[in-house]
Motif scaffolding. Structure first.
Motif, PDB file in Angstrom:
ATOM      1  N   THR A   1      -1.219   5.368  -8.727  1.00  0.00           N
ATOM      2  CA  THR A   1      -0.833   6.619  -9.381  1.00  0.00           C
ATOM      3  C   THR A   1      -0.249   6.321 -10.765  1.00  0.00           C
ATOM      4  O   THR A   1      -0.560   7.011 -11.742  1.00  0.00           O
ATOM      5  CB  THR A   1       0.185   7.384  -8.511  1.00  0.00           C
ATOM      6  OG1 THR A   1      -0.402   7.593  -7.228  1.00  0.00           O
ATOM      7  CG2 THR A   1       0.549   8.710  -9.133  1.00  0.00           C
TER       8      THR A   1
ATOM      9  N   SER B   1       0.835  -1.197   0.000  1.00  0.00           N
ATOM     10  CA  SER B   1       0.000   0.000   0.000  1.00  0.00           C
ATOM     11  C   SER B   1       0.877   1.257   0.000  1.00  0.00           C
ATOM     12  O   SER B   1       1.864   1.332   0.724  1.00  0.00           O
ATOM     13  CB  SER B   1      -0.881  -0.031   1.250  1.00  0.00           C
ATOM     14  OG  SER B   1      -1.674   1.109   1.280  1.00  0.00           O
ATOM     15  N   GLY B   2       0.526   2.198  -0.861  1.00  0.00           N
ATOM     16  CA  GLY B   2       1.240   3.472  -0.878  1.00  0.00           C
ATOM     17  C   GLY B   2       2.493   3.490  -1.736  1.00  0.00           C
ATOM     18  O   GLY B   2       3.196   4.503  -1.785  1.00  0.00           O
TER      19      GLY B   2
END
Ligand SMILES: Nc1ncnc2c1ncn2[C@@H]1O[C@H](COP(=O)(O)OP(=O)(O)OP(=O)(O)O)[C@@H](O)[C@H]1O
Length: 345
Positions: free
Chosen positions: A43, A37-38
């Motif tokens: 994106t 995650s992240g």
């Protein structure tokens, strides 16, 4: 030619979500972006879709720079975690939306909708209201709708993660077959290893905005580029080894590998170390000895933490039927399926 991403960077203020990424998805290939995650997966996918403006770099489709091509002109199909169906249309209206926009007429459209619903396991759902569907059903309608538009590239962002585990596993297999059968080109974002390995021809492992390694599932599993990739793919113990004639020897025994002679580094997953109790009458308990310190029942095996003299704690697995108890002595044996050769050529 397919998709080519070069030097792609996406920044949000002080955060660099995607950093100088280079990536290609060949025509007819399914590539999974796998990472915690992240790490920037969504994106990157959104930049390919045209939903996020890159700070630097290029996104090309079949050689054409897409910088000035808006989202709806890219002919990419998008599916997000939560489906996002048109609430005022029924299932057939949602799935048939793309074909209708392209002027596909009544009977042909009805047949195509029926075919796609059958593919996603929802045959006969045409007249159902989408607001009455379960999460899994809605997600399958979203998939069918994306496929119905005959997109050149499918962009799937965690398409199965809102579903329960059983359904997710089944749908991953169905989706893999469906993408393969249609010769689809797809970029799939997921944080689920099984999903990535089930769906993709190649898996790109992402961390902190960059791609650490992009390879076939088999190569990635057996030959991670470095310890970070290996650890992300489940390796918990790293040991030096010496390779001679295709056999690597380390402190826990020997294992067949495809590598040239010389020093090497092995990454061991719990499943790569098999433990058997040394109690009398168990002649299979061979190899280096250790003492069981922890024992956890997993769905189809028992996971152990074993203290091995001079090595420290090693994760291992045992059969449920004769699983040793905490405090028992065990013999350890390597299983090549759970052993990776880390780095090197
Ligand atoms: N619109 C935004 N504005 C500011 N920061 C953002 C924005 N979108 C993403 N970020 C940040 O960029 C980084 C990457 O986020 P991203 O959603 O791409 O990661 P991810 O790997 O898809 O994670 P997850 O699996 O949790 O969705 C994170 O630190 C996130 O907080």
């Amino acid at each position: 030619m397919g998709l080519e991403v070069q030097g792609l960077t996406v920044r949000f203020g002080d955060t660099t979500a995607v950093r100088d990424v280079r990536l290609s998805v060949l025509d007819g290939e399914v590539l999974a972006l796998l990472g915690p995650s992240g790490c920037g997966k969504s994106t990157l996918l959104r930049a390919v879709a045209g939903l996020e403006r890159p700070t630097a770099g290029e996104v090309r489709w079949n050689g054409r720079d897409l910088a000035s091509v808006p989202v709806h002109r890219r002919r990419f199909g998008l599916v997000f975690q939560d489906g996002q169906l048109f609430p005022h249309r029924n299932v057939a209206g949602n799935v048939g939306f793309g074909p209708r926009m392209r002027g596909v007429g009544g009977a042909e459209r009805t047949a195509r909708v029926a075919e796609l619903l059958e593919l996603v396991g929802l045959a006969g759902y045409e007249d159902r209201r989408v607001t009455d569907l379960s999460g899994g059903e809605a997600q399958r309608v979203a998939l069918a709708r994306a496929l119905a538009a005959d997109p050149e590239l499918l962009l799937l962002d965690e398409p199965l993660s809102a579903l329960d585990r059983m359904l997710r596993e089944r749908l991953a297999v169905d989706l893999a077959a469906l993408l393969g059968r249609g010769d689809s080109t797809a970029l799939v974002v997921t944080h689920d290893h099984d999903e990535a390995f089930t769906l993709a021809d190649r898996v790109a492992v992402m961390s902190r905005g960059t791609i650490l390694q992009a390879d076939t599932p088999d190569l990635l599993w057996r030959h991670p580029a470095d310890e970070e990739v290996a650890a992300f793919l489940g390796c918990t113990t790293f040991l030096p080894a010496e390779v001679r004639d295709g056999v690597a020897t380390c402190a826990l025994g020997t294992v067949d590998v495809t590598a040239k002679d010389g020093p090497a580094r092995l990454g061991l997953r719990a499943a790569g170390v098999r433990a058997r109790g040394t109690r009398p009458g168990n002649p299979d308990a061979t190899g280096p000895l250790g003492e069981v310190r922890e024992r956890v029942h997993r769905h189809d095996h028992v996971r152990l933490a074993v203290a091995v003299p001079e090595l420290g704690q090693v994760e291992a697995v045992a059969h449920i039927a004769d699983a040793p108890a905490v405090g028992d002595e065990v013999g350890l044996r390597l299983d090549p399926d759970g052993v990776a050769l880390v780095g090197g050529d």
